[in-house]
Motif scaffolding. Structure first.
Motif, short mmCIF file in Angstrom:
data_model
loop_
_atom_site.label_atom_id
_atom_site.label_comp_id
_atom_site.label_asym_id
_atom_site.label_seq_id
_atom_site.Cartn_x
_atom_site.Cartn_y
_atom_site.Cartn_z
N ARG A 266 77.78 -30.76 -42.92
CA ARG A 266 78.52 -31.34 -42.28
C ARG A 266 79.78 -32.05 -43.24
NH1 ARG A 266 78.44 -37.23 -43.28
NH2 ARG A 266 79.64 -38.37 -41.75
N ALA A 267 79.26 -32.45 -44.37
CA ALA A 267 80.04 -32.92 -45.35
C ALA A 267 81.39 -31.79 -45.58
CB ALA A 267 79.82 -33.16 -46.67
N GLU A 268 80.95 -30.48 -45.82
CA GLU A 268 81.88 -29.38 -46.20
C GLU A 268 82.81 -29.18 -44.97
OE1 GLU A 268 82.72 -27.73 -48.81
OE2 GLU A 268 81.52 -29.10 -49.89
N MET A 269 82.38 -29.29 -43.71
CA MET A 269 82.59 -28.95 -42.55
C MET A 269 84.03 -30.04 -42.38
SD MET A 269 82.26 -26.79 -40.29
CE MET A 269 82.88 -26.27 -38.77
N ILE A 270 83.58 -31.31 -42.50
CA ILE A 270 84.75 -32.45 -42.48
C ILE A 270 85.96 -32.13 -43.28
CG2 ILE A 270 85.14 -34.84 -42.94
CD1 ILE A 270 82.21 -35.31 -41.96
N GLU A 271 85.46 -31.52 -44.66
CA GLU A 271 86.37 -31.43 -45.69
C GLU A 271 87.10 -30.41 -45.15
OE1 GLU A 271 87.39 -32.65 -49.58
OE2 GLU A 271 86.11 -33.65 -48.10
N VAL A 272 86.75 -29.30 -44.69
CA VAL A 272 87.46 -27.94 -44.57
C VAL A 272 88.47 -28.17 -43.42
CG1 VAL A 272 87.30 -25.59 -43.70
CG2 VAL A 272 86.13 -26.34 -45.57
N LEU A 273 87.98 -28.96 -42.38
CA LEU A 273 88.77 -29.18 -41.06
C LEU A 273 90.02 -29.90 -41.64
CD1 LEU A 273 86.09 -30.08 -38.27
CD2 LEU A 273 87.56 -27.92 -38.60
N ARG A 274 90.07 -30.41 -42.52
CA ARG A 274 91.32 -31.33 -43.10
C ARG A 274 92.36 -30.22 -43.68
NH1 ARG A 274 90.43 -36.35 -42.35
NH2 ARG A 274 92.39 -36.67 -43.06
N THR A 275 91.84 -29.19 -44.08
CA THR A 275 92.63 -28.30 -44.84
C THR A 275 93.92 -27.76 -44.26
OG1 THR A 275 91.70 -26.42 -44.40
CG2 THR A 275 90.96 -27.33 -46.30
N ASP A 276 95.07 -27.20 -44.91
CA ASP A 276 96.23 -26.97 -44.28
C ASP A 276 95.82 -25.66 -43.36
OD1 ASP A 276 97.38 -29.11 -45.06
OD2 ASP A 276 98.53 -28.06 -46.79
N TYR A 277 95.29 -24.42 -43.77
CA TYR A 277 94.96 -23.46 -43.05
C TYR A 277 94.32 -23.51 -41.77
CZ TYR A 277 90.52 -23.16 -45.91
OH TYR A 277 89.13 -23.39 -46.16
N ILE A 278 93.29 -24.77 -41.72
CA ILE A 278 93.00 -25.06 -40.38
C ILE A 278 93.79 -25.54 -39.50
CG2 ILE A 278 91.16 -26.50 -39.12
CD1 ILE A 278 89.92 -24.24 -40.63
N LYS A 279 94.75 -26.45 -40.14
CA LYS A 279 95.78 -27.08 -39.34
C LYS A 279 96.87 -25.94 -38.92
CE LYS A 279 98.84 -30.44 -40.53
NZ LYS A 279 99.33 -31.48 -41.77
N PHE A 280 97.12 -25.07 -39.69
CA PHE A 280 97.98 -23.88 -39.40
C PHE A 280 97.32 -22.99 -38.15
CE2 PHE A 280 99.99 -20.12 -40.70
CZ PHE A 280 101.33 -20.23 -39.85
N ALA A 281 95.82 -23.02 -38.56
CA ALA A 281 95.16 -22.03 -37.34
C ALA A 281 95.40 -22.61 -35.89
CB ALA A 281 93.66 -21.77 -37.73
N ARG A 282 95.28 -23.97 -36.14
CA ARG A 282 95.34 -24.74 -34.71
C ARG A 282 96.95 -24.76 -34.19
NH1 ARG A 282 92.31 -29.57 -36.45
NH2 ARG A 282 90.28 -28.89 -35.69
N LEU B 292 98.98 -34.12 -34.08
CA LEU B 292 98.77 -35.35 -34.74
C LEU B 292 97.37 -35.48 -35.16
CD1 LEU B 292 101.09 -37.62 -32.93
CD2 LEU B 292 101.56 -36.52 -34.99
N GLU B 293 97.27 -35.79 -36.06
CA GLU B 293 95.70 -36.04 -36.68
C GLU B 293 95.15 -37.38 -36.41
OE1 GLU B 293 94.69 -35.18 -40.82
OE2 GLU B 293 96.10 -33.08 -40.75
N PRO B 294 94.16 -37.42 -35.95
CA PRO B 294 93.54 -38.90 -35.48
C PRO B 294 93.50 -39.65 -36.58
CG PRO B 294 92.15 -36.97 -34.87
CD PRO B 294 93.06 -36.43 -35.62
N PRO B 295 93.71 -40.95 -36.82
CA PRO B 295 93.91 -41.81 -35.67
C PRO B 295 95.34 -41.65 -35.12
CG PRO B 295 93.99 -43.10 -37.45
CD PRO B 295 93.60 -41.71 -38.10
N LEU B 296 96.20 -40.82 -35.76
CA LEU B 296 97.51 -40.88 -35.27
C LEU B 296 97.75 -40.77 -33.62
CD1 LEU B 296 99.35 -39.17 -38.32
CD2 LEU B 296 99.79 -41.69 -37.77
N ARG B 297 98.59 -40.99 -33.03
CA ARG B 297 98.69 -40.87 -31.50
C ARG B 297 100.22 -41.16 -31.01
NH1 ARG B 297 96.22 -45.97 -30.97
NH2 ARG B 297 97.78 -47.36 -30.10
N ILE B 298 100.40 -40.27 -29.98
CA ILE B 298 101.81 -40.57 -29.28
C ILE B 298 101.55 -41.97 -28.56
CG2 ILE B 298 103.30 -39.64 -27.53
CD1 ILE B 298 102.81 -36.81 -28.61
N ALA B 299 102.46 -42.82 -28.78
CA ALA B 299 102.30 -44.02 -28.19
C ALA B 299 103.48 -44.28 -27.08
CB ALA B 299 102.45 -45.24 -29.07
#
Ligand SMILES: Nc1ncnc2c1ncn2[C@@H]1O[C@H](COP(=O)(O)OP(=O)(O)OP(=O)(O)O)[C@@H](O)[C@H]1O
Ligand SMILES: Nc1ncnc2c1ncn2[C@@H]1O[C@H](COP(=O)(O)OP(=O)(O)OP(=O)(O)O)[C@@H](O)[C@H]1O
Ligand SMILES: [Mg+2]
Ligand SMILES: [Mg+2]
Lengths: 328, 349, 507, 332, 319
Positions: free
Chosen positions: A208-224, D63-70
């Protein structure tokens, strides 16, 4: 890589020697094997004779040296308790412990990882909050209490599962397995759960902790941002990146699973090395204890090695960096 | 050494050992591997001067800075600070006396302040370490002064670094560096993490401080415009060596070394020269691997003027006009300018 | 019926070896004696009865003559001969065997003809038949064939007899997984099968260390019978339909011992003298212990409080002496005061925690009781391996301890000789307190050679009286042998905790 | 030079992004409106924290929560995308809008080969088999100028240099031929020489494929070279938007002017740089009126309590009371 | 977060606010007040700690005063059951100890023992981890190999070793008194590795950060750098290990007491109480083990939940 493996194996010899040395230093304190070996009517002279014959009067250094020189020739001596070669006893017991430990580790992973992923993905949902809290109960009670409670419920009250032992086993060469018979499979359920509970909690929280950490990384953001599907992101990208720490901890924990197996095996009369060790301690069966400890030391080194090699498999970056820093 | 020279660096070398572990080397029959981050760098800085080092990423600028302030021990060569050869000082005490007079401002304003210390404590650390101020109240006033010197308010001392913006943090770094009254300030890319408007503030502040306190700067940057604005003299580095040393005016008006010229060409321009599409010509090739630097002139693979001599013989830093250049083409006159006496010492003061 | 009857049972120990001479451990011998047989065995009431010997008699003060049963076959089919007996007795006394000391008085075993053997000793040995009970008879041919003519096993290789067996007994070893499971089948050719039909076709023994697991396995129907049931679980089993409890007093006496030999106790606040040398102190301790409370609360009634160091059933037991001095803390306190310890004192207290029924709990209770007369007993409860290493010979490092004793040959002499005689090479081996009384020693010597049973018992009573009145030990109780089984099981329960399966019936 | 005649590809109207906090919502992007035509490059500049990245993130719905388009709306080729459900928006990302982030070191998953990441992206959006997708991946790598693509495709990110990695990131962004690329500081982490390569690549995309680009950067030099129009942001608002030459040569808003003046140049006089004193306010302390007013050298008294709107002033739109057409009524 | 909640521009903070006000106003308290689970956990932890501190005042009986025990009252059920009495609200154990009092005293003891063991292993592990991470090279390899060896020994064996050594070295009289320290030492020695490994890892990352280098440039003594700069920045992540280890330490002690190595059975800890009660579970005297079990579970649960919250609250990235 080869060099790395060789280096580690060399180190393992050192680790095992140290373990054996410390073990022999502490054997003076586990009690007197003689009073266990002989009956109450044995004369003092006979006892002294036996003590001398077993070399128990020698200094621990001398005993240690003898053990090492014999062990180097593959001879670990005879068990005081069973009068059989220790190596044979251990070979008999090892499959049971390894099967139990790996089943428990697998169980912990199979349950812990998905629960961890879920809790990591849905950080604020009440389901994951509940899961996190409930799982803590698993680590809050002593293993023996959990074991007895499980036996009470599932064996005595419900009568669904056996309360002790390994059930029927199948011989495959010197290995015996209980995983191929229905009875054996039923028998492993309760001990495996007991043993896995703690690890499960740990792995779940870790993932869980790692997942939360990884989900915040740039490459996940980029994958999104590339519009990949959630499945591809969560499993293909995020999960894989949580693996390195999970492998580390699971590796370390596999060791402590073996250590915890001592208690679980006692409660469930699981005929493995842990039970053997406890029996050896209460009998002051020095050859068995020494060999077991050395073996556990070896397991740890091997596990650490496997963990490190797994790093190579999982993380391509380490394939180069590792070589430069393999000595740490 | 002329009286007004505060720092002199002679043939400075620094190698990083990046060899695999011993057993690996034996098994594979490989030797040690070293990155020659600095391969014979010499220069000197006059008191009150602003000397800059410029170059592409990885050319060894930071390594020079760290050798000078004592974070790295040079592999060879010496560093003479105010007449004292720092490399030969063994005792911590003697070292720390010199250290006090030489401070550094780091590149990353976010990483260079301990996130768990209050600003007051951070700024006071040099004072406390060198026992310059022992009295509590005095310390407080002194820290207040320092903060004011960098245009922060004394009340900011009670806050933690994360409560400040990048520019403000860099000011805190500067305040800390100034606390022990240093003579020389080594600034390793102090503004490259900041945006232009904040960068202007910091650069102006540094200039003001220099004027007021008579500081000497060793300024490091890869941003040529910044270098142009702040420096008196500039050294251009390429792959662990100095390729050109000149005054800022000279360098920017008449760059001599082909590499310097190439650097100046790649600066994006606000005002495209008339007629051009405003497009820069992308430079071919990248900086070579410092583990296996090219033989001869390290720049020759990217140099339009390279000939056989450049490929085989390493050029030394020689006077060409008012500047010092390490280039066969320049010295041979293949690239304008006349050759100076071939054996003048490779020193640039 | 068509289906094979299997009897599954469990205990907390393992018969560590199938070699009947290798270990004189009670459980191992009891187990192996279902496969092997002695010349003479004990019946349900512990009376001697013929086994491989049909008769025995003392033909002169130093010779016992026995007649060997005819037509007996070993499991491998070879017939039992006089040579086998001579060989087996020799094997049992050899170095490496553990029963040596019991057969020590036997000087020679002499075959007279092919069914008669003489046992010749140096002096008179009135209880020699008692010793023969634990001497199993093996096949000489089999031992020769498998190179196991000696029980020794310290040479680094496993002795063949450790995991294989060839006896004459009612059960044949079928499969042995040491420490896990041992399976035996009925011997259809057993000599006694006509008088004593054997009911179970198969016996499966499992070791289960943990008491709770053992009981759970019985209750869940995985076992037919368990040994060593913890007292607290007895009620539960009794109340559960389909199960029953078997109980009988055991021969083992649990008692407290005190160091009476050192001039200063090893672990005590009293310096320069040994309070236990003062009889009043020993008496005070005795009076301070409320054995009735222990028997009812800790043992849940499953103990026989005793005033004697031997229990009913042991030869020499004297019911008139078996009365405890009553619990009287006030008198105890007073005695302590008289002895010079009005505020009590501190003393170390050693206790095992895995040897006797509720051993540690008993010790804790004793600590609490002594606290009431001002004595602070510092309890150290350890596993038996550590415990025995500490308190037994040769270290005797204890000041106050709890121990249990079963007289092996079921004769009080064994207790007197081991626990109360002055320590020598052969006597007083478990006299951990170091009590020494020349008068008692003389009495014991007399008992050893007295052949007249009645006279001998009088001497024993005299000795037991001395032991009791001198507060040499503080006897607590004989614990009960408690077994539990399913309702359909019938068996014979021995006070020695032996378990001969030939009596097992499955309805 | 600005292809203004065509229908805008992206239209952002009155975008507001909020961060809920302990003490009420803070506005990080406030009333931002602009549009981008196909093939156009819009530069977005402004101080760190001005809201440039958030604007970009809001457009692709990341946008990463809690940021949101208002508030406000975002329209892509006439279709409103800020209200799309997650799955529909996912299809827009990568397919119609590509994104390039600042740091090439962290944008690529270190555990997968470059080829894997490319093929994955291609197959998510285009109906292709794995062989075909690999072919496309190869051509993409070629397109962004990676030599020996055939060999490089199976390498891991760490085996590439920074500049090459950033080119891989671009290849990923254009994998499904999006019509809009949001490039958030794509060259900040790179060397000048590599920077030139990347900029050239971006420009070629716009020219050859008609891809519109929103280019966020600090570097005015890059803007000057690349952008057609420039939006200047300050404290969550656009303070000025107009053609690139207008903004650089003749900035109207005092902030823009200050920004331009503080850029160090490699020619001309040396000495003190021009600077804007003070710092940009934090989100929770944005002053009343014009957010720039405390730092503004030309502050009027109304700047302190009236907030100026973005209004046309000559060839640019400016939010500053200095450029208020006299006739227009004041409005809060 | 930091950007948003910092108290505004420099000018807007005229004076340093009161410590208390700052606390009330802090993010920590705010995040705390938003997590009901944490609040419940905190209340439970407070009650347990409070009870442990006040035990001698609130416990109906002193279970360590052996003279006050009556064996005849043993295994009485809780008051609300048949045969129960309000003298012993939660019943009595096999020695006639009042379970409520025993639980209170046991909690006190377990808490003391667990905390000291964790603190000790924390100190040891952090010190060794710092040294290993800071010095690197041979020192590091050495410490890490010692850690490997250490990991090969279950805690139980370490305890046997230490116990044995102590018993053969020290005079007998003091042994009972020091059994608590021996147990603490034994447990601490088997858990330092977790701390050491983690600290070593973050030290190796942290030591290359510029603020450490800045301190070196200033000329700060290396020891001061390690303690003043490095330490505060590496202890964060191990807080969570500490909370989990507190649980494990308390449980380990229970196992140890079984081997005769832990505390004397006359002064039972929570773990010992559970183990004693374990023998009575089948027989139906459930209260002997269940009440201490509940107390232990609550204690460990609340500590862990607080640990979780602390970790999240201190991690700005998670907010
Ligand atoms: N600790 C180290 N170990 C090995 N190599 C290093 C180390 N530090 C730097 N190097 C190498 O030394 C060379 C010079 O590095 P240095 O940091 O001095 O460059 P720089 O000019 O400061 O670059 P940048 O502009 O990126 O900061 C580079 O090739 C770098 O890879
Ligand atoms: N996840 C978040 N939670 C809360 N506030 C945020 C978050 N992300 C950004 N902010 C705030 O929103 C404001 C705008 O941020 P943004 O990232 O858009 O700035 P930027 O203009 O891209 O700056 P930079 O040039 O530094 O990238 C900043 O004040 C920032 O602190
Ligand atoms: Mg650098
Ligand atoms: Mg941004």
């Amino acid at each position: 890589m080869v060099a790395f493996t060789i280096q580690r194996l060399l180190q393992s010899v050192l680790v095992m020697l140290t373990v054996a040395l410390i073990a022999f230093a502490l054997f003076n304190y586990v009690g007197d094997p003689i009073s266990n070996i002989v009956g109450q009517d044995t004369t003092l002279a006979d006892r002294d004779h036996l003590r001398a014959e077993l070399g128990l009067n020698d200094s621990f250094i001398a005993q240690f040296a003898r053990f090492v020189s014999h062990a180097a020739q593959g001879n670990f001596g005879l068990s005081y308790q069973q009068a059989r070669p220790v190596s044979q006893i251990i070979l008999e017991k090892m499959p049971a412990t390894l099967e139990l430990s790996f089943t428990a580790a697998l169980l912990a992973l199979i349950v812990g990882v998905p629960m961890g992923i879920y809790a990591g993905l849905h950080r604020h949902s009440w389901v994951s909050q509940t899961m996190l809290t409930v799982s803590l109960i698993g680590v809050s009670l002593p293993t023996f209490l959990i074991g007895i409670l499980l036996i009470l419920i599932f064996a005595v009250v419900l009568g669904w599962l056996p309360s002790f032992g390994r059930g029927a086993v199948v011989h495959i060469g010197w290995w015996t397995t209980g995983l191929l018979t229905a009875e054996g499979l039923r028998a492993i359920i309760l001990p495996a759960i007991t043993l896995a509970l703690f690890q499960m909690t740990l792995i779940m929280r870790l993932v869980r902790a790692e997942m939360i950490e990884v989900l915040r990384t740039d490459y996940i953001k980029f994958a999104r941002a590339r519009g990949l599907t959630s499945r591809a992101i969560n499993f293909g990208h995020a999960l894989k990146n949580t693996l390195v720490p999970v492998i580390t901890i699971t590796g370390l924990q596999l060791g402590s699973i073996i250590a915890f197996a001592v208690i679980t095996e006692t409660v469930f009369q699981w005929p493995g090395m842990g039970l053997m060790f406890i029996q050896a301690v209460s009998f002051a069966d020095i050859p068995v204890m020494a060999t077991y400890l050395v073996l556990v030391g070896f397991f740890f080194v091997v596990i650490n090695l496997v963990v490190d090699l797994l790093y190579y498999v999982v993380d391509p970056r380490l394939r180069i960096e590792r070589e430069a820093s393999a000595n740490v | 050494m002329p009286d007004d020279t505060i720092l002199e660096v002679n043939d400075l070398q620094h190698h990083f050992d990046v060899s695999p572990p011993a057993l690996d080397r034996v098994l594979r029959g490989k030797g040690r591997v070293a990155v020659k981050a600095l391969d014979g760098v010499s220069f000197s800085i006059r008191r009150g001067e602003n000397f800059s080092l410029v170059g592409e990423s990885g050319c060894g600028k930071t390594t020079v800075a760290r050798c000078i302030v004592g974070l790295y021990r040079p592999s060879a060569g010496n560093i003479v600070f105010d007449g004292v050869d720092i490399g030969r000082l063994k005792q911590r005490n003697a070292m720390s006396r010199v250290r006090r007079r030489m401070q550094m401002v780091f590149q990353d304003p976010y990483a260079s302040l301990n996130p768990r210390w209050r600003v007051r404590k951070i700024v006071a650390e040099p004072l406390v370490t060198h026992r310059l101020v022992t009295d509590k109240a005095e310390l407080r006033t002194r820290v207040g002064e320092l903060l004011e010197q960098v245009r922060l308010s004394p009340a900011d001392g009670d806050k933690f670094p994360h409560e400040f913006s990048g520019g403000q943090r860099q000011r805190i770094s500067i305040a800390r560096a100034l606390a022990a009254h240093p003579d020389l300030l080594v600034c390793d890319e102090p503004t490259s993490a900041l945006d232009v408007s904040v960068q202007a503030q910091i650069l102006n502040l540094m200039k003001d401080l220099q004027r007021r306190l008579g500081l000497t700067y060793l300024f490091i940057s890869h941003n040529l415009a910044v270098i142009y604005q702040i420096s008196d003299r500039v050294g251009v580095m390429y792959l662990g060596r100095l390729v050109e040393v000149a005054t800022a005016d000279q360098l920017f008006s008449t760059p001599r070394h082909p590499y310097t010229q190439l650097l100046l060409e790649t600066i994006p321009r606000l005002d495209p020269p008339d007629g051009s599409s405003g497009e820069r010509e992308p430079v071919a090739g990248e900086v070579p691997n410092p583990i296996h630097p090219p033989p001869g002139c390290a720049f020759h693979p990217r140099c339009p003027l390279a000939n056989d001599r450049c490929r085989n013989e390493r050029p030394s830093l020689l006077i060409a006009d008012d500047a010092f250049v390490a280039c066969h083409a320049v010295h041979e006159g293949r690239l304008s300018s006349r050759l100076a006496e071939p054996h003048s010492p490779a020193r640039c003061d | 019926s068509g289906e094979a009857k299997t009897f599954r049972w469990a205990n907390d120990g393992d018969p560590t070896t199938m070699d009947p001479h290798a270990r004189s451990d009670g459980f191992v011998t009891s187990f192996d004696m279902n496969i092997y047989e002695p010349l003479i065995r004990r019946d349900r009431n512990l009376k001697l009865e013929p086994a491989l010997a049909t008769e025995w008699a003392s033909i002169n003060p130093t010779t016992w003559r026995i007649k060997l049963r005819q037509g007996v076959k070993f499991h491998d089919g070879t017939p039992l001969t006089v040579e086998d007996v001579v060989f087996s007795i020799q094997r049992a006394r050899d170095a490496g065997a553990d029963a040596t000391s019991q057969l020590a008085p036997v000087k020679e075993v002499k075959p007279i003809d092919d069914r008669t053997i003489d046992f010749i000793s140096d002096g008179p040995v009135p209880i020699l038949p008692n010793y023969l009970v634990s001497a199993a008879i093996m096949s000489k041919a089999w031992c020769d064939a498998h190179n196991t003519t000696s029980a020794a096993n310290h040479e680094g290789i496993e002795n063949y007899a450790t995991r294989n067996a060839n006896g004459t007994g009612p059960f044949i070893l079928k499969d042995r997984q040491p420490g896990v499971r041992t399976t035996l089948v009925r011997n259809p050719d057993w000599w006694g099968i006509k008088d004593q039909p054997i009911d179970p076709d198969e016996i499966v023994f499992t070791r289960i260390d943990n008491a709770a697991t053992r009981v759970a396995a019985l209750l869940s129907g995985e076992l037919d019978m368990v040994y060593n049931v913890p007292p607290q679980d007895i009620e539960r089993i009794r109340k559960t339909a389909g199960f029953k409890i078997w109980q009988a007093p055991e021969l083992r006496t649990i008692f407290l011992g005190m160091d009476q030999s050192r001039d200063e106790l090893l672990e005590s606040s009293v310096k320069g003298k040994n309070p236990f040398k003062d009889k009043r102190v020993r008496q005070a301790f005795y009076l301070a212990v409320d054995e009735d409370a222990i028997a009812s609360k800790v043992m849940r009634g499953l103990a026989h409080p005793t005033g004697l160091m031997v229990g009913p059933g042991v030869n020499g037991y004297d019911a008139t002496l078996d009365k405890r001095f009553p619990y009287d803390p006030r008198a105890a306190k007073k005695l302590l005061g008289e002895a010079g310890y009005p505020d009590g004192f501190e003393v170390g207290f050693d206790c095992p925690n895995d040897r006797y029924v509720n051993d540690q709990v008993i010790c804790q209770a004793v600590v609490a009781m002594l606290a009431k007369i001002g004595v602070k007993a510092n309890l150290l409860a350890q596993t038996k391996a550590k415990y025995f290493g500490k308190i037994n010979a040769p270290r005797f490092e204890t000041s106050f301890y709890l121990l249990g004793w079963t007289p092996g040959p079921i004769d009080a002499l064994n207790m007197l000789q081991n626990l109360t005689a002055t320590r020598t090479d052969t006597d007083g081996i478990y006299n951990n307190g170091g009590y020494s009384n020349p008068h008692l020693d003389k009495l014991i010597k007399k008992i050893q050679v007295e052949l007249d049973a009645e006279k001998r018992n009088e001497l024993i009573s005299e000795a037991l009286t001395i032991v009791k009145d001198d507060y040499v030990y503080i006897p607590l109780h004989q614990q009960m042998v408690v077994w539990a089984s399913r309702d359909n099981v019938d068996l014979a329960q021995y006070a020695t905790n032996d378990f001969p399966w030939r009596y097992v019936k499955l309805k | 030079m600005t292809p203004k005649n065509t229908e805008p590809l992206l239209r952002v109207e009155n975008l507001r992004v909020e961060v809920p906090s302990r003490r009420g919502a803070l506005t990080a992007v406030d009333d931002v409106s602009f549009d981008i035509a196909p093939g156009e490059v819009l530069g977005v500049v402004g101080e760190s924290g001005a809201g440039k990245s958030l604007t970009g993130a809001a457009i692709i719905g990341l946008l990463e929560p809690p940021l949101r388009i208002a508030g406000g709306s975002i329209t892509l080729s006439g279709r409103r995308i800020d209200t799309l459900p997650y799955e529909a928006m996912r299809r827009v990302r990568g397919k119609e809008i590509g994104v390039i982030f600042q740091d090439p070191l962290t944008s690529l998953n270190p555990l997968h080969t470059v080829g894997h990441q490319l093929v994955e992206t291609v197959r998510t959006h285009l109906d292709m088999g794995s062989v075909e997708a690999r072919g496309r991946a190869l051509s993409l790598l070629g397109e962004v100028g990676i030599a020996a693509a055939e060999e490089r495709i199976d390498h891991y990110p760490h085996q590439f240099s920074g500049g090459m990695r950033q080119r891989v990131v671009i290849a990923l962004a254009i994998a499904a031929s999006p019509r809009l690329i949001i490039a958030d500081e794509p060259t900040t982490a790179l060397d000048v020489s590599v920077q030139a390569q990347i900029i050239a690549l971006l420009k070629r995309l716009g020219r050859d494929h008609g891809t519109a680009i929103m280019l966020v950067t600090h570097d005015m030099g890059v803007i000057a070279e690349t952008a057609h129009r420039v939006a200047v942001m300050y404290a969550g608002r656009i303070v000025e938007i107009g053609s690139v030459r207008k903004i650089i040569d003749r900035p109207s808003h005092p902030y823009t002017a200050g920004l331009m003046a503080s850029i160090p140049r490699t020619s001309g006089p040396r000495g003190r740089l021009q600077q804007i004193d003070g710092t940009m306010p934090r989100l929770n302390a944005i002053p009343e009126g014009c957010p720039f007013n405390p730092r503004c050298p030309k502050r009027l008294s109304r700047c302190r309590h009236d907030r100026p709107d973005l209004i046309p002033s000559g060839d640019a739109d400016v939010a500053c009371w200095l450029y208020l057409p006299v006739s227009e009524p004041t409005h809060a | 977060m930091s950007e948003l909640t910092a108290s505004g521009t420099p000018a807007s903070v005229p004076e340093r606010p009161q410590r208390w006000m700052r606390f009330v106003d802090s993010d920590l308290l705010w995040s705390f007040s938003r997590s009901p689970v944490t609040m419940v956990a905190a209340v439970i932890a407070l009650v347990i700690i409070g009870a442990a501190l006040l035990t001698p005042l609130i416990a109906p009986q002193d279970p360590y005063d052996l003279a006050s025990l009556s064996l005849l009252d043993a295994t009485a059920p809780p008051a609300w059951l048949k045969d129960g009495s309000w003298n012993y609200p939660l019943g009595t154990d096999n020695q006639g100890r009042d379970v409520l009092s025993a639980v209170l005293y046991g909690t006190r003891l377990s808490l003391l023992l667990g905390c000291s063991a964790v603190i000790l292993s924390f100190l040891l592990g952090v010190t060794l981890g710092l040294i290993a991470g800071w010095r690197g090279g041979i020192v590091d390899a050495l410490i890490m190999r010692v850690a490997d060896v250490q990991l090969s020994f279950p805690a139980i064996l370490i305890a046997l070793l230490i116990d044995g050594v102590v018993r053969s070295v020290l005079p007998r009289q003091v042994q009972t008194e020091i059994s608590l320290y021996v147990t603490v030492l034994a447990i601490a020695l088997s858990y330092w590795v977790h701390f050491a490994r983690t600290v070593r890892g973050s030290t190796m990352v942290e030591r290359n950060k510029e603020y450490i280098q800045a301190a070196r440039v200033i000329g700060v003594h290396p020891a001061r750098i390690v303690v003043g700069h490095l330490l505060p920045n590496v202890v964060g992540p191990i807080l969570v290990i500490a909370t989990i280890n507190l649980a494990t330490a308390i449980l380990t002690e229970a196992t140890l007491s079984f081997l005769g190595v832990g505390l004397p059975p006359t002064e039972p800890s929570l773990g010992t109480l559970i183990r004693i009660g374990n023998d009575y579970l089948l027989s139906g005297d459930w209260w002997i083990s269940i009440f201490p079990g509940i107390a232990l579970a609550l204690l460990i649960l609340s500590v862990n939940l607080l640990g979780d919250w602390l970790r999240d609250a201190f991690n700005p990235k998670l907010r």
